[in-house]
Every structure is written in structure tokens, then in C-alpha cells.
Design an enzyme around this catalytic site. Structure first.
Site, PDB file in Angstrom:
ATOM      1  N   ASP A  20      25.865 101.047  80.850  1.00 40.51           N
ATOM      2  CA  ASP A  20      26.746 100.206  81.456  1.00 40.51           C
ATOM      3  C   ASP A  20      28.589 100.478  82.069  1.00 40.51           C
ATOM      4  O   ASP A  20      28.908 100.811  81.587  1.00 40.51           O
ATOM      5  CB  ASP A  20      26.995  99.382  80.513  1.00 40.51           C
ATOM      6  CG  ASP A  20      25.638  99.166  79.839  1.00 40.51           C
ATOM      7  OD1 ASP A  20      24.356  99.602  79.956  1.00 40.51           O
ATOM      8  OD2 ASP A  20      25.214  98.475  78.148  1.00 40.51           O
ATOM      9  N   GLU A 190      20.396  91.338  76.434  1.00 37.13           N
ATOM     10  CA  GLU A 190      21.745  92.731  75.928  1.00 37.13           C
ATOM     11  C   GLU A 190      22.857  91.883  77.174  1.00 37.13           C
ATOM     12  O   GLU A 190      22.669  91.463  78.311  1.00 37.13           O
ATOM     13  CB  GLU A 190      21.118  94.024  76.259  1.00 37.13           C
ATOM     14  CG  GLU A 190      19.921  94.334  75.994  1.00 37.13           C
ATOM     15  CD  GLU A 190      20.009  96.327  75.759  1.00 37.13           C
ATOM     16  OE1 GLU A 190      19.839  96.552  74.533  1.00 37.13           O
ATOM     17  OE2 GLU A 190      19.837  96.292  77.214  1.00 37.13           O
ATOM     18  N   TRP A 277      15.787 101.310  82.567  1.00 33.59           N
ATOM     19  CA  TRP A 277      15.650 101.821  80.777  1.00 33.59           C
ATOM     20  C   TRP A 277      14.288 102.610  80.821  1.00 33.59           C
ATOM     21  O   TRP A 277      14.127 103.525  79.846  1.00 33.59           O
ATOM     22  CB  TRP A 277      15.858 100.749  79.676  1.00 33.59           C
ATOM     23  CG  TRP A 277      17.288 101.058  79.314  1.00 33.59           C
ATOM     24  CD1 TRP A 277      18.269  99.776  79.450  1.00 33.59           C
ATOM     25  CD2 TRP A 277      17.859 102.087  78.726  1.00 33.59           C
ATOM     26  NE1 TRP A 277      18.999 100.124  79.155  1.00 33.59           N
ATOM     27  CE2 TRP A 277      19.315 100.893  78.324  1.00 33.59           C
ATOM     28  CE3 TRP A 277      18.364 103.009  78.590  1.00 33.59           C
ATOM     29  CZ2 TRP A 277      20.628 101.924  78.421  1.00 33.59           C
ATOM     30  CZ3 TRP A 277      19.125 104.276  78.570  1.00 33.59           C
ATOM     31  CH2 TRP A 277      20.568 103.171  78.214  1.00 33.59           C
TER      32      TRP A 277
HETATM   33  C1  FRU Z   1      21.998  98.138  77.455  1.00 32.83           C
HETATM   34  C2  FRU Z   1      22.932  98.798  75.955  1.00 32.83           C
HETATM   35  C3  FRU Z   1      23.603  97.743  75.771  1.00 32.83           C
HETATM   36  C4  FRU Z   1      24.286  99.298  74.480  1.00 32.83           C
HETATM   37  C5  FRU Z   1      24.166  99.757  75.325  1.00 32.83           C
HETATM   38  C6  FRU Z   1      23.802 101.039  74.837  1.00 32.83           C
HETATM   39  O1  FRU Z   1      21.485  98.854  78.939  1.00 32.83           O
HETATM   40  O2  FRU Z   1      21.560  98.811  75.733  1.00 32.83           O
HETATM   41  O3  FRU Z   1      23.157  97.171  74.035  1.00 32.83           O
HETATM   42  O4  FRU Z   1      25.363  98.053  74.105  1.00 32.83           O
HETATM   43  O5  FRU Z   1      23.086  99.728  76.815  1.00 32.83           O
HETATM   44  O6  FRU Z   1      24.656 102.227  75.012  1.00 32.83           O
END
Ligand code: FRU
Length: 481
Positions: A20, A190, A277
């Protein structure tokens, strides 16, 4: 394995893993870009905040890692603000980062501050500013911004967004919850963001709430949904029915977008992670893995009495335009290819199409090679725009990668307009002035650089086609400290 070619104008980490975008903020002439980063591996692991800055959002300078894991855990996603009036007491105009620490699913919200334009950071001694909550295993990704006379934090918690307010960034009080019963609920939400936008050609305004959905999104796996509504500083309400699901992008690779705080011209600019993901750790890579989308400028437009999100490529990208090819007022028949002489793996295409009654589909093939192609086409019968990456190059690293993604699209005044960006490992499509977008990773061989403009069943009339070869942006490495 050889490195997948580095993109020419998309941001990638200097080495190893990136997910992210984090901490997007403008300050003292620089746009800051932090990102989820594992500096020692090309797969996800102990998260740090990587860091880069830019003066124009096109060329970037990599900087040393900003935040390292500590006893509270990994440094997960979050945001950054300029504390102009020293509300937190770290000093006027301090940069303050607000992020999640994650340790064995204990997720807390924490602060760090910088007095030297983000070059060095001090973690706040009073951390955490928001302790973990037993009710939520997932409790993370604070997006903080200033609203009239207080700070607002949006936080993802399970399948909901929690809103908190504060006067000093250190003490937070919950003001509302959004999400119960609303839209895509297959998996956790998220990385929320919330911002106001004007409705084009009117004096109306709306608030847009965006959230990642970890799995079950429109193109499979992770994706980004959004809500349009109202926000009074404490509570967000959607103006659409609870069943409405609005996807920000219809490709498989646009996740965890975040917008810049403090943008000097008042524009709302955002960028997303171009992966998913489901297969992020499997995509072809050797020394680096993960790229960001083009930066997009967003606005709202009323279409048939409903307000829609418009996303357009950052205008500053036009600076990279090099050789230009243009056709105007041209009829194209099946089995011809107007673009046969063009070859590039870094380019931009703008095309406006009309058609006769017999056409079944028309569109573009990019990164075309002997056995590879990625097609972007309009299906007349279904009235859908489709992106087919099933033969785009390496596709066999995950079952869901070789796919056709599609979304309904109606012509406007009898025309379909496509704006396409092609780079080493991605394509992005903005259709009908940004009403619909597709972001897709692709992994073609370097030799596949052909282009085709095609029609099946009848002929198309091209109002215009512009192809620009694009120069690379500059990505300068960090100086060794
Ligand atoms: C989103 C996420 C967030 C988290 C981060 C961890 O892609 O899963 O929720 O903070 O990535 O790398």
C-alpha cells in the site's frame, strides 16, 4: 529469474517488496509518498514505511526508510498530516504520521513526527494513541485529515469503518460507525479514505468514502469499493441504497488507494497499489516486487441524475509525451491495422470511436507479440468494455490471473472514448472521460511491443486516434547515509 522490466513511469520500490501507499502528504514544496515495504525480501514480511519525494508527481527521489518495526510490532498502513497550528505540541508545521502497529493481531494506532521534511522521524513517547479493541481483530489503517476545527480519523474494523475525532491527534473519541448492511461484505475492509469533491458543472458537493475489500471484489480477489454521500465532521451517510456496490476500478489490480492531504492546488489526487492479495507474492519478480498505479485526479459528475466518480490520469504526465502519431476522421475495416508500424512498451493512446450497425466488437491490442497480446475491446451486444489478459504473457503463476474483466459502459452521444496507458508490467484504461477504469498487471516478454486497432463484423469510424510514445520518468536512488 530475470527482473520483470522496470516500469518507465510507474513508481516501484528500489528493491524488494512494496504494497500500500501510505502517508501521502504535500509539505514545503514536496509530495511525500511512503509505502508498505519489506526491505529484505521480495515477499511480504515485517512491514516498514519506505519513502520517496517528488516536486511534480512525475519524477521521484527515493529516500531512506522512514519507519522501522519496534516492540509494538510491524508498521502497517496509515497517513500523514501537516500540523500547521501545533495542535499536538510537536511544533508548528510538524509532519505527523498516524499508523497501525501490528503484533500477533494486536493492532494499535500510533504517532511519529518529523521536523526535517520527513527525513527523520521520532515515535511519540505516549504511543499508542488508540489501544487495540477486543471487539475487532482487524483494527487498522488510520486515514486522518483536518475538518474545520478538528481532526478526523477513518479506521477499518472488520467489515466497517469507524470514525474518530480529536483536537490534538493524541486523544481520540469515536464519533460514528459506517458499513452495517452496506455493499461488498465478503471479506474484511481495509485502508479507508474519505474526501469531499465538487460535482462538475454544478455547485453541489459530496463526500466519497473508499475502502479496500480484501477478497471477493469485482474482478476477483482484492478490490476497492466506494460510497458517495455526506459527512458532517462526525458521521458519514451514503446517499445510495445499502445494496448498491460501486467499484472504483474494474481491473484486478487497484488496491488500497490513498489521496494526498494538503494538495496545494486543492486537487484530489490519489494512487493505488497495482496488485491483488490473491497473487501478489507470486507475480514474476527477482529483485523488486510491487508497483503503484498512475496518479489519478478524481471528481464527480451527474449522469442521469446519479452522481458518479470520475478518475482522470494526472495531467502532469503529459510532460512525458515524446513521438506523436495522429489519425483523424478515418474509417477502419476488419482485417486492417492502422497501428501496424508502431512498436513500444511505454505509451499512451487516446481514441474516439463511432461505428456502423454490423460491428460486433472493436478495440485495441497492446503489448502484441507472436504469442502474446492484451486486448481492450468494446462488446457491442453486451454493451461492455472488456480487458482480456488471458494471453498477456506469463499468466500461469496463479489460477485467477489469466482472465477477461468487464464492466457495463454506455456510449455517450454515440461515441466510446478510450484513454490507455501501457508500461512494462501494466496497462490502465480510462473510458468515457474516466467514468470507468481498469488497472491490470501484465507480464509480457520484452519483445512484445506491437499495437493493433481492430474491428470485427463491420466498420468503425475514428474521430481521432493519438498515440504517444512516452519518455521514462526519473526515479533517483537514495543517497547512502
Ligand atoms: C492492505 C493491508 C492493510 C495493512 C497492510 C499490511 O493491503 O492489508 O490493511 O495495513 O496491508 O501490509
Amino acid at each position: 529469474m530475470v527482473d520483470s522490466g522496470r516500469p518507465a513511469f510507474h513508481f516501484t520500490p528500489p528493491v524488494n517488496w512494496m504494497n500500500d501507499p501510505n502517508g501521502l502528504v504535500y509539505h514545503n514544496g514536496e509530495y511525500h509518498l511512503f509505502y508498505q515495504h519489506h526491505p529484505e525480501s521480495i515477499v511480504w514480511g515485517p512491514m516498514h514505511w519506505g519513502h520517496a519525494v517528488s516536486r511534480d508527481l512525475v519524477d521521484w527521489q527515493h529516500l531512506p526508510i522512514a519507519l522501522h518495526p519496534d516492540e509494538r510490532g510491524m508498521i502497517f498502513s496509515g497517513s500523514a498530516v501537516v500540523d500547521k497550528h501545533n495542535t499536538a505540541g510537536f511544533g508548528a508545521n510538524a509532519l505527523v504520521a498516524i499508523f497501525t502497529c501490528h503484533k500477533d493481531y494486536v493492532e494499535t494506532q500510533n504517532l511519529a513526527y518529523s521536523h526535517d521534511d520527513g527525513r527523520t522521524w521520532t515515535k511519540y513517547a505516549g504511543n499508542p494513541v488508540l489501544p487495540a479493541q477486543d471487539a475487532y481483530r482487524n483494527f487498522r489503517d488510520p486515514k486522518v485529515f483536518w475538518f474545520e476545527d478538528h481532526w478526523v480519523m477513518c479506521l477499518a474494523a472488520g467489515r466497517q469503518i469507524l470514525f474518530y475525532i480529536s483536537r490534538d491527534l493524541k486523544h481520540w473519541e469515536q464519533s460514528s460507525i459506517f458499513g452495517d448492511g452496506h455493499s461488498a461484505r465478503d471479506d474484511v475492509w481495509e485502508t479507508p479514505d474519505l474526501f469531499p469533491l465538487s460535482v462538475e458543472t454544478s455547485d453541489e458537493k459530496r463526500w466519497v468514502l473508499t475502502t479496500g475489500v480484501w477478497n471477493g471484489a469485482i474482478a476477483g480477489g482484492s478490490g476497492t469499493q466506494y460510497f458517495i454521500g455526506h459527512f458532517d465532521g462526525r458521521t458519514f451517510t451514503s446517499e445510495r441504497s445499502a445494496e448498491t456496490v460501486l467499484w472504483m476500478d474494474h481491473g484486478a489490480d487497484f488496491y488500497a488507494p490513498q489521496s494526498w492531504n494538503n494538495e496545494p492546488e486543492g486537487r484530489r489526487l490519489l494512487v493505488g497499489w497495482m496488485s491483488n492479495w490473491q497473487y501478489a507474492k507470486l507475480v514474476p519478480a527477482s529483485t523488486w516486487r510491487g508497483a503503484f498505479s498512475l496518479i489519478r485526479e478524481v471528481s464527480l459528475k451527474k449522469v442521469h441524475d446519479e452522481v458518479h466518480l470520475l478518475q482522470r490520469p494526472l495531467p502532469e504526465m503529459q510532460r512525458l509525451r515524446a513521438e506523436h502519431f495522429r489519425w483523424q476522421e478515418k474509417t477502419v475495416q476488419p482485417s486492417t491495422n492502422l497501428l501496424a508500424d508502431l512498436h513500444a512498451d511505454s505509451l499512451e493512446i487516446l481514441a474516439t470511436f463511432a461505428w456502423d450497425g454490423n460491428v460486433s466488437r472493436f478495440g485495441l491490442r497492446v503489448r502484441l507479440g507472436e504469442e502474446e497480446q492484451t486486448s481492450i475491446y468494446y462488446d457491442m451486444h453486451e454493451q461492455k468494455l472488456c480487458v482480456d489478459r488471458s494471453q498477456s504473457g506469463q499468466v500461469d503463476f496463479h489460477d485467477m490471473f489469466a482472465a477477461v474483466h468487464s464492466a457495463p459502459l454506455l456510449p455517450i452521444d454515440g461515441l466510446i472514448r478510450l484513454h490507455v496507458f501501457v508500461d512494462a508490467v501494466s496497462i490502465e484504461v480510462f473510458a468515457n472521460e474516466g467514468l470507468l477504469t481498469f488497472s491490470e498487471s501484465i507480464f509480457p516478454s520484452q519483445q512484445s511491443q506491437g499495437l493493433e486497432l481492430f474491428v470485427e463484423g463491420g466498420s468503425i469510424f475514428l474521430h481521432s486516434v493519438d498515440v504517444f510514445y512516452l519518455n521514462p520518468a526519473r526515479f533517483q536512488m537514495a543517497e547512502k547515509s
